[in-house]
Design a protein around this motif. Sequence first.
Motif, short mmCIF file in Angstrom:
data_model
loop_
_atom_site.label_atom_id
_atom_site.label_comp_id
_atom_site.label_asym_id
_atom_site.label_seq_id
_atom_site.Cartn_x
_atom_site.Cartn_y
_atom_site.Cartn_z
N ASP A 197 -21.67 9.40 10.32
CA ASP A 197 -21.64 9.40 11.78
C ASP A 197 -21.79 10.81 12.34
N MET A 198 -21.35 11.79 11.59
CA MET A 198 -21.46 13.18 12.05
C MET A 198 -22.90 13.67 12.08
N SER A 199 -23.81 12.93 11.48
CA SER A 199 -25.23 13.30 11.54
C SER A 199 -25.91 12.71 12.78
N MET A 200 -25.15 12.01 13.63
CA MET A 200 -25.68 11.42 14.85
C MET A 200 -25.33 12.32 16.03
N PRO A 201 -26.30 12.94 16.66
CA PRO A 201 -25.99 13.82 17.80
C PRO A 201 -25.18 13.13 18.89
N SER A 202 -25.37 11.84 19.07
CA SER A 202 -24.60 11.13 20.10
C SER A 202 -23.11 11.13 19.78
N HIS A 203 -22.76 11.20 18.49
CA HIS A 203 -21.35 11.22 18.10
C HIS A 203 -20.73 12.60 18.23
N THR A 204 -21.54 13.63 18.13
CA THR A 204 -21.00 14.99 18.12
C THR A 204 -21.23 15.72 19.44
N ARG A 205 -21.81 15.02 20.42
CA ARG A 205 -22.05 15.63 21.73
C ARG A 205 -21.47 14.77 22.87
N GLU A 206 -20.42 14.02 22.55
CA GLU A 206 -19.68 13.24 23.55
C GLU A 206 -20.60 12.34 24.38
N ASN A 207 -21.44 11.62 23.69
CA ASN A 207 -22.42 10.77 24.37
C ASN A 207 -22.07 9.30 24.17
N ILE A 208 -21.82 8.59 25.26
CA ILE A 208 -21.51 7.17 25.18
C ILE A 208 -22.77 6.40 24.80
N SER B 266 -26.09 9.80 32.44
CA SER B 266 -26.56 11.06 33.01
C SER B 266 -27.50 10.90 34.19
N GLY B 267 -27.90 9.68 34.51
CA GLY B 267 -28.79 9.47 35.66
C GLY B 267 -30.23 9.85 35.35
N PHE B 268 -30.93 10.38 36.37
CA PHE B 268 -32.34 10.74 36.19
C PHE B 268 -32.46 12.07 35.44
N ASN B 269 -33.48 12.13 34.59
CA ASN B 269 -33.74 13.34 33.82
C ASN B 269 -35.25 13.48 33.64
N SER C 81 -25.49 18.78 13.58
CA SER C 81 -26.13 17.85 14.51
C SER C 81 -25.90 18.26 15.96
N ASN C 82 -24.76 18.90 16.22
CA ASN C 82 -24.47 19.36 17.57
C ASN C 82 -25.32 20.56 17.96
N LYS C 83 -25.57 21.45 17.02
CA LYS C 83 -26.23 22.72 17.34
C LYS C 83 -27.74 22.61 17.48
N TYR C 84 -28.37 21.78 16.67
CA TYR C 84 -29.84 21.80 16.61
C TYR C 84 -30.52 20.65 17.35
N PHE C 85 -29.75 19.69 17.85
CA PHE C 85 -30.39 18.48 18.40
C PHE C 85 -29.74 18.06 19.71
N TYR C 86 -30.54 17.39 20.53
CA TYR C 86 -30.03 16.76 21.74
C TYR C 86 -29.56 15.34 21.44
N SER C 87 -28.67 14.85 22.27
CA SER C 87 -28.46 13.40 22.37
C SER C 87 -29.11 12.98 23.69
N ALA C 88 -29.23 11.68 23.89
CA ALA C 88 -30.01 11.18 25.03
C ALA C 88 -29.50 11.68 26.37
N ASP C 89 -28.20 11.89 26.49
CA ASP C 89 -27.62 12.28 27.78
C ASP C 89 -27.19 13.74 27.86
N THR C 90 -27.54 14.54 26.85
CA THR C 90 -27.13 15.96 26.89
C THR C 90 -28.33 16.90 26.82
N ILE C 91 -29.47 16.44 27.28
CA ILE C 91 -30.65 17.31 27.32
C ILE C 91 -30.44 18.33 28.43
#
Length: 288
Positions: free
Chosen positions: A40-51, A164-167, A104-114
Amino acid sequence: SSPARSKSNYTWQRALYEYAKGNKRIAFESLGHILHLIQDMSMPSHTRENISLPFLGGAVDPYDVYTNRSDPAFYSFLEKKIENKRPLSKRTLNDYFDYLALYSNKYFYSADTIAATRYSHPKVVFPDVSEIDGGLRKVYLLGRDEKGQLFHLARKKLSWRVQSGFNNYTIADEKVLQDYWERLAPQAVLTSAGVINLFFQKAAEAKNNPDFIASNERSKLDILLGDVGSLFRKIFKRNPNYVLVKNDYPPSTLGSNSSSLGSSSEGTSPSANPSVSPSTGSGRGSGQ
Protein backbone atom coordinates in the motif's frame (compact mmCIF):
# COMPACT_ATOMS: atom_id res chain seq x y z
CA SER A 1 3.73 -5.97 22.24
CA SER A 2 2.98 -9.67 22.46
CA PRO A 3 0.36 -11.63 20.53
CA ALA A 4 -3.12 -10.93 21.88
CA ARG A 5 -6.13 -13.22 21.85
CA SER A 6 -7.91 -11.37 19.07
CA LYS A 7 -8.38 -13.30 15.85
CA SER A 8 -7.78 -10.06 13.95
CA ASN A 9 -4.24 -9.74 15.29
CA TYR A 10 -1.95 -9.93 12.27
CA THR A 11 1.01 -8.06 13.70
CA TRP A 12 4.71 -8.64 13.07
CA GLN A 13 5.05 -9.91 16.65
CA ARG A 14 2.21 -12.40 16.11
CA ALA A 15 3.82 -13.70 12.93
CA LEU A 16 7.15 -14.31 14.70
CA TYR A 17 5.47 -15.91 17.71
CA GLU A 18 3.40 -18.34 15.62
CA TYR A 19 6.39 -19.27 13.48
CA ALA A 20 8.47 -20.01 16.56
CA LYS A 21 5.61 -22.17 17.88
CA GLY A 22 5.49 -24.09 14.58
CA ASN A 23 2.15 -22.61 13.47
CA LYS A 24 3.41 -21.66 10.03
CA ARG A 25 -0.01 -21.20 8.45
CA ILE A 26 -0.96 -18.47 10.93
CA ALA A 27 2.53 -17.00 10.77
CA PHE A 28 2.46 -16.65 6.99
CA GLU A 29 -1.11 -15.36 7.05
CA SER A 30 0.04 -12.60 9.39
CA LEU A 31 3.05 -11.92 7.19
CA GLY A 32 0.73 -11.65 4.19
CA HIS A 33 -1.27 -8.92 5.91
CA ILE A 34 1.94 -7.04 6.63
CA LEU A 35 3.07 -7.33 3.01
CA HIS A 36 -0.30 -5.94 1.90
CA LEU A 37 0.31 -2.86 4.03
CA ILE A 38 3.87 -2.56 2.73
CA GLN A 39 2.63 -2.61 -0.86
CA ASP A 40 0.00 0.00 0.00
CA MET A 41 2.94 2.32 0.61
CA SER A 42 3.72 2.14 -3.12
CA MET A 43 0.38 3.86 -3.85
CA PRO A 44 0.73 7.66 -3.94
CA SER A 45 -2.91 7.99 -2.92
CA HIS A 46 -2.07 6.24 0.36
CA THR A 47 0.98 8.35 1.14
CA ARG A 48 -0.40 11.74 0.10
CA GLU A 49 -3.63 11.81 2.13
CA ASN A 50 -5.83 11.23 -0.89
CA ILE A 51 -9.34 9.86 -0.41
CA SER A 52 -10.21 7.11 -2.90
CA LEU A 53 -13.81 5.96 -3.34
CA PRO A 54 -14.07 3.23 -6.00
CA PHE A 55 -17.87 3.55 -6.22
CA LEU A 56 -17.76 7.29 -7.05
CA GLY A 57 -16.52 8.31 -10.48
CA GLY A 58 -14.89 11.57 -9.42
CA ALA A 59 -13.12 9.97 -6.48
CA VAL A 60 -11.54 6.80 -7.89
CA ASP A 61 -7.77 6.41 -7.91
CA PRO A 62 -6.70 6.19 -11.59
CA TYR A 63 -3.47 4.43 -10.66
CA ASP A 64 -5.31 1.82 -8.60
CA VAL A 65 -7.70 1.16 -11.48
CA TYR A 66 -4.85 1.00 -14.01
CA THR A 67 -2.85 -1.57 -12.02
CA ASN A 68 -5.78 -3.73 -10.94
CA ARG A 69 -5.34 -6.33 -13.69
CA SER A 70 -5.08 -10.08 -13.92
CA ASP A 71 -3.48 -10.14 -17.39
CA PRO A 72 -0.03 -11.84 -17.08
CA ALA A 73 1.29 -9.79 -20.00
CA PHE A 74 0.82 -6.63 -17.97
CA TYR A 75 3.33 -7.91 -15.42
CA SER A 76 5.86 -9.36 -17.86
CA PHE A 77 8.05 -6.24 -17.84
CA LEU A 78 8.39 -6.56 -14.08
CA GLU A 79 10.41 -9.76 -14.34
CA LYS A 80 13.00 -7.97 -16.47
CA LYS A 81 13.00 -4.91 -14.21
CA ILE A 82 13.88 -6.88 -11.09
CA GLU A 83 16.09 -9.49 -12.77
CA ASN A 84 19.41 -9.76 -10.93
CA LYS A 85 18.26 -7.11 -8.44
CA ARG A 86 18.77 -7.77 -4.75
CA PRO A 87 15.93 -7.27 -2.28
CA LEU A 88 15.99 -4.04 -0.34
CA SER A 89 17.87 -4.42 2.94
CA LYS A 90 16.77 -2.47 6.03
CA ARG A 91 17.26 -2.97 9.77
CA THR A 92 13.65 -2.86 10.93
CA LEU A 93 10.13 -3.29 9.61
CA ASN A 94 9.47 0.41 10.19
CA ASP A 95 12.43 1.25 7.96
CA TYR A 96 10.78 -0.63 5.08
CA PHE A 97 7.50 1.19 5.59
CA ASP A 98 9.26 4.56 5.71
CA TYR A 99 11.39 3.90 2.64
CA LEU A 100 8.54 2.96 0.31
CA ALA A 101 6.13 5.59 1.68
CA LEU A 102 8.69 8.35 1.19
CA TYR A 103 9.50 7.12 -2.31
CA SER A 104 5.90 7.19 -3.55
CA ASN A 105 5.25 10.48 -1.79
CA LYS A 106 8.33 12.25 -3.16
CA TYR A 107 8.37 11.30 -6.83
CA PHE A 108 4.70 10.96 -7.79
CA TYR A 109 1.38 12.75 -7.70
CA SER A 110 -1.90 11.33 -6.54
CA ALA A 111 -5.05 12.36 -8.39
CA ASP A 112 -5.94 15.14 -5.95
CA THR A 113 -2.47 16.43 -5.02
CA ILE A 114 -1.22 17.71 -8.37
CA ALA A 115 0.56 20.98 -7.61
CA ALA A 116 -0.77 20.85 -4.03
CA THR A 117 0.97 23.51 -1.98
CA ARG A 118 1.31 21.29 1.11
CA TYR A 119 3.74 19.01 -0.75
CA SER A 120 7.17 20.19 -1.87
CA HIS A 121 7.57 17.20 -4.20
CA PRO A 122 7.57 15.98 -6.88
CA LYS A 123 9.46 18.67 -8.73
CA VAL A 124 8.36 19.60 -12.25
CA VAL A 125 11.46 19.71 -14.45
CA PHE A 126 9.77 20.58 -17.74
CA PRO A 127 6.27 22.09 -17.74
CA ASP A 128 3.88 21.93 -20.69
CA VAL A 129 5.84 19.60 -22.98
CA SER A 130 3.92 18.82 -26.18
CA GLU A 131 3.83 15.29 -27.62
CA ILE A 132 1.93 13.77 -30.52
CA ASP A 133 0.10 10.60 -29.57
CA GLY A 134 -2.13 8.87 -32.12
CA GLY A 135 -2.41 12.04 -34.15
CA LEU A 136 -3.44 14.06 -31.07
CA ARG A 137 -1.36 16.75 -29.42
CA LYS A 138 -1.00 16.17 -25.70
CA VAL A 139 0.76 18.35 -23.17
CA TYR A 140 2.59 16.90 -20.15
CA LEU A 141 4.47 17.83 -17.00
CA LEU A 142 7.80 15.98 -16.83
CA GLY A 143 9.74 15.08 -13.70
CA ARG A 144 12.82 13.06 -12.79
CA ASP A 145 12.84 9.79 -10.86
CA GLU A 146 15.39 8.69 -8.26
CA LYS A 147 17.84 7.80 -11.08
CA GLY A 148 17.49 11.19 -12.73
CA GLN A 149 15.47 9.84 -15.66
CA LEU A 150 12.66 11.92 -17.12
CA PHE A 151 9.12 10.57 -16.96
CA HIS A 152 5.53 11.79 -17.33
CA LEU A 153 4.21 13.31 -14.10
CA ALA A 154 0.82 14.52 -15.30
CA ARG A 155 -1.10 15.46 -18.42
CA LYS A 156 -2.51 18.93 -19.02
CA LYS A 157 -6.24 18.36 -19.27
CA LEU A 158 -9.14 19.98 -17.48
CA SER A 159 -10.59 17.53 -14.96
CA TRP A 160 -12.85 17.52 -11.94
CA ARG A 161 -12.49 15.58 -8.72
CA VAL A 162 -14.73 15.28 -5.68
CA GLN A 163 -11.91 16.07 -3.26
CA SER A 164 -9.98 18.74 -5.15
CA GLY A 165 -12.54 20.16 -7.60
CA PHE A 166 -11.41 21.47 -10.99
CA ASN A 167 -7.80 21.02 -12.04
CA ASN A 168 -5.90 21.78 -15.23
CA TYR A 169 -3.87 18.57 -14.89
CA THR A 170 -4.61 14.87 -14.40
CA ILE A 171 -2.76 11.59 -13.89
CA ALA A 172 -5.53 9.69 -15.71
CA ASP A 173 -3.47 9.16 -18.86
CA GLU A 174 -1.91 6.00 -20.31
CA LYS A 175 1.62 7.42 -20.56
CA VAL A 176 1.53 8.88 -17.07
CA LEU A 177 0.16 5.76 -15.42
CA GLN A 178 2.53 3.45 -17.28
CA ASP A 179 5.51 5.54 -16.21
CA TYR A 180 4.29 5.41 -12.61
CA TRP A 181 3.77 1.64 -12.80
CA GLU A 182 7.21 0.96 -14.25
CA ARG A 183 8.83 2.73 -11.29
CA LEU A 184 6.54 1.96 -8.37
CA ALA A 185 5.98 -1.74 -9.05
CA PRO A 186 9.67 -2.80 -8.87
CA GLN A 187 10.08 -0.83 -5.66
CA ALA A 188 7.05 -2.57 -4.15
CA VAL A 189 8.40 -6.02 -5.08
CA LEU A 190 11.98 -5.43 -3.89
CA THR A 191 10.77 -3.86 -0.65
CA SER A 192 8.40 -6.78 -0.01
CA ALA A 193 11.20 -9.26 -0.71
CA GLY A 194 13.34 -7.42 1.83
CA VAL A 195 10.57 -7.70 4.44
CA ILE A 196 10.34 -11.45 3.80
CA ASN A 197 14.11 -11.78 4.29
CA LEU A 198 13.90 -9.81 7.53
CA PHE A 199 11.06 -12.01 8.73
CA PHE A 200 13.02 -15.24 8.30
CA GLN A 201 16.05 -13.65 9.94
CA LYS A 202 14.03 -12.56 12.98
CA ALA A 203 12.08 -15.83 13.03
CA ALA A 204 15.32 -17.81 13.25
CA GLU A 205 16.45 -15.62 16.14
CA ALA A 206 13.10 -16.18 17.87
CA LYS A 207 13.27 -19.96 17.50
CA ASN A 208 16.81 -20.02 18.90
CA ASN A 209 15.82 -17.88 21.87
CA PRO A 210 14.52 -20.20 24.64
CA ASP A 211 12.80 -17.29 26.39
CA PHE A 212 10.93 -15.95 23.35
CA ILE A 213 7.86 -18.20 23.46
CA ALA A 214 7.69 -18.26 27.24
CA SER A 215 7.86 -14.46 27.51
CA ASN A 216 5.12 -14.03 24.93
CA GLU A 217 2.88 -16.59 26.59
CA ARG A 218 3.39 -14.94 29.97
CA SER A 219 2.41 -11.69 28.31
CA LYS A 220 -0.75 -13.32 26.95
CA LEU A 221 -1.63 -14.34 30.50
CA ASP A 222 -0.91 -10.81 31.69
CA ILE A 223 -3.31 -9.48 29.05
CA LEU A 224 -6.03 -11.90 30.20
CA LEU A 225 -5.54 -11.06 33.85
CA GLY A 226 -5.39 -7.38 33.00
CA ASP A 227 -8.73 -7.59 31.21
CA VAL A 228 -10.33 -9.35 34.19
CA GLY A 229 -8.84 -6.84 36.60
CA SER A 230 -10.07 -3.95 34.47
CA LEU A 231 -13.58 -5.39 34.50
CA PHE A 232 -13.63 -5.65 38.30
CA ARG A 233 -12.23 -2.13 38.65
CA LYS A 234 -15.03 -0.79 36.48
CA ILE A 235 -17.62 -2.63 38.58
CA PHE A 236 -16.40 -1.53 42.00
CA LYS A 237 -14.67 1.79 41.33
CA ARG A 238 -16.52 4.92 42.33
CA ASN A 239 -17.29 7.20 39.42
CA PRO A 240 -14.52 9.85 39.38
CA ASN A 241 -16.66 12.16 37.24
CA TYR A 242 -19.01 12.98 40.10
CA VAL A 243 -18.23 15.04 43.22
CA LEU A 244 -20.15 16.04 46.34
CA VAL A 245 -21.22 19.69 46.32
CA LYS A 246 -23.62 21.80 48.37
CA ASN A 247 -26.94 22.89 46.93
CA ASP A 248 -27.05 26.59 46.21
CA TYR A 249 -30.84 26.65 46.11
CA PRO A 250 -33.51 25.97 48.73
CA PRO A 251 -35.31 22.62 48.94
CA SER A 252 -38.58 24.35 48.00
CA THR A 253 -37.31 24.92 44.46
CA LEU A 254 -36.57 21.26 43.69
CA GLY A 255 -40.04 20.65 42.39
CA SER A 256 -40.16 23.77 40.23
CA ASN A 257 -39.05 24.10 36.63
CA SER A 258 -35.44 24.55 35.61
CA SER A 259 -35.72 28.31 35.29
CA SER A 260 -36.01 28.64 39.08
CA LEU A 261 -32.94 26.54 39.84
CA GLY A 262 -30.26 28.55 41.57
CA SER A 263 -32.51 31.62 42.09
CA SER A 264 -33.68 31.56 45.71
CA SER A 265 -36.20 34.11 47.02
CA GLU A 266 -35.27 36.61 49.70
CA GLY A 267 -35.27 35.35 53.26
CA THR A 268 -34.57 31.70 52.39
CA SER A 269 -31.22 30.21 53.22
CA PRO A 270 -29.37 27.72 50.99
CA SER A 271 -29.66 24.08 51.96
CA ALA A 272 -26.70 22.62 53.77
CA ASN A 273 -27.46 19.12 52.49
CA PRO A 274 -24.95 17.86 49.95
CA SER A 275 -26.04 16.35 46.64
CA VAL A 276 -24.33 14.49 43.82
CA SER A 277 -23.57 16.69 40.85
CA PRO A 278 -21.71 16.04 37.58
CA SER A 279 -18.18 17.40 37.73
CA THR A 280 -17.34 20.13 35.25
CA GLY A 281 -13.68 19.30 35.39
CA SER A 282 -12.87 22.47 37.35
CA GLY A 283 -12.75 23.11 41.06
CA ARG A 284 -11.54 21.03 43.96
CA GLY A 285 -12.32 17.33 43.99
CA SER A 286 -12.86 16.98 40.25
CA GLY A 287 -9.91 14.68 39.88
CA GLN A 288 -8.49 16.82 37.10
